[in-house]
Design an enzyme around this catalytic site. Structure first.
Site, PDB file in Angstrom:
ATOM      1  N   TYR A  65       3.931  -5.158  -9.759  1.00 44.73           N
ATOM      2  CA  TYR A  65       2.982  -3.981 -10.408  1.00 44.73           C
ATOM      3  C   TYR A  65       3.156  -4.556 -11.514  1.00 44.73           C
ATOM      4  CZ  TYR A  65       6.340  -2.554  -6.454  1.00 44.73           C
ATOM      5  OH  TYR A  65       7.566  -2.217  -5.425  1.00 44.73           O
ATOM      6  N   HIS A 147       9.579 -10.148  -0.419  1.00 45.49           N
ATOM      7  CA  HIS A 147       8.079  -8.951  -0.549  1.00 45.49           C
ATOM      8  C   HIS A 147       7.264  -8.721   0.463  1.00 45.49           C
ATOM      9  CE1 HIS A 147       5.972  -6.013  -4.094  1.00 45.49           C
ATOM     10  NE2 HIS A 147       6.164  -5.210  -3.419  1.00 45.49           N
TER      11      HIS A 147
END
Length: 325
Positions: A65, A147
């Site tokens: 992010y 992830h």
């Protein structure tokens, strides 16, 4: 007396078999790191402050992010709050290395001169978490998730997972799992490993109930915690207007047909589609909580209002029976 919204958000529930507890509503930090458009420092801080004031104590972040920007901003904020009150999840599988990043690359608009390199090895896990701790200034993360290992199952299950399992045994992290936008591989993780939790994005929503087929029943049987993200399917359920996206792409006519039917039924009961979308996953007994992203204090406040909306059982019955979802 606490407001209903505050009480709802402040409810702490166990995350699977772990000793971690999370609030039923969590804040996703991807938008605070410039997802789709840049977000300034003050705006990001105001959003975090609004979430904390509402009672939110679970925060989800990742190196991906904003190429570390979300971790830095979240860590700086938590340094001003009682750390023991918060539960934080970060992710492994993408290392950040110096390189020339394209503006807006991978959806983020502030990549700090860093590029992402996939690495699901044990060494990659240790390096990723070490760098995440350094970026955030935190002394630990409660939850570590693998992830998006969509094309990397073998490396993830033989490298990343055993590394996280060792870190959990050593007490370096308290809960481990995986976070993905699909259910098939998450189901394999639950069936074939000893994960504490999964974060499933976009696959248990008003428009896509795929997770209910196999993943959620298996999680219930194995006492694996489930956090649901992507409840708005990347935007269309939050603001169903022309140009809205469904799963990060322009919505098809079939999706629009279903959204219009859903919106009409919600309107008949005086309920915003976003409110129904946010509350929907929590109806399933296997779901621990939901995590919703926000890019401003205003969006946080809107999400709080949606979460506090009472949804008539008659509306749920109509949506379940109608087939529009």
């Amino acid at each position: 007396m606490a407001s209903p919204a505050r009480s709802w958000f402040a409810e702490r529930v166990p995350l699977g078999r772990s000793d971690v507890t999370v609030t039923r509503l969590g804040l996703g930090t991807a938008p605070l790191a410039g997802l789709y458009s840049a977000v300034g420092e003050d705006q990001a801080t105001a959003a975090l402050e609004a979430a904390w004031a509402a009672g939110i104590r679970y925060f989800d972040t990742a190196p991906h992010y904003g190429a570390g920007l979300a971790e830095r901003r979240l860590g700086a904020f938590l340094a001003t709050r009682p750390r023991a009150e918060a539960a934080v999840s970060t992710k492994v599988g993408r290392l950040l290395v110096p390189g020339e990043a394209t503006a807006g690359g991978e959806g983020f608009h502030d990549d700090q001169g860093l590029v992402r390199v996939r690495d699901y090895s044990a060494e990659g896990v240790y390096r990723s978490l070490s760098e995440s701790l350094e970026r955030s200034g935190l002394d630990s993360f409660e939850i570590a998730l693998i992830h998006d290992p969509d094309d990397h199952w073998q490396e993830a299950v033989t490298g990343a997972y055993p590394a996280l399992e060792r870190l959990r045994a050593e007490g370096a992290v308290r809960a481990i799992g995986a976070g993905m936008n699909q259910t098939a591989m998450l189901t394999r993780f639950v069936a074939e490993t000893d994960v504490d939790c999964v974060l499933v994005a976009g696959r248990y929503t008003l428009l896509d109930r795929t997770a209910a087929d196999d993943l959620l029943p298996l999680c219930a049987r194995r006492q694996v915690g489930v956090i649901v993200g992507g409840v708005f399917n990347s935007g269309i359920l939050a603001d169903p207007v022309p140009g809205a996206t469904y799963d990060y792409a322009p919505a098809t006519e079939d999706v629009w047909r279903r959204v219009r039917a859903l919106a009409e039924r919600c309107a008949e009961h005086g309920v915003a589609p976003a409110a129904a979308a946010l509350r929907f996953p929590l109806r399933h007994p296997a779901v621990t909580g939901v995590v919703v992203g926000a890019r401003s204090a205003r969006e946080v406040t809107e999400n709080i209002a949606h979460a506090a909306t009472a949804i008539p059982e008659a509306l749920w019955a109509e949506l379940d029976a109608s087939g529009v979802t």
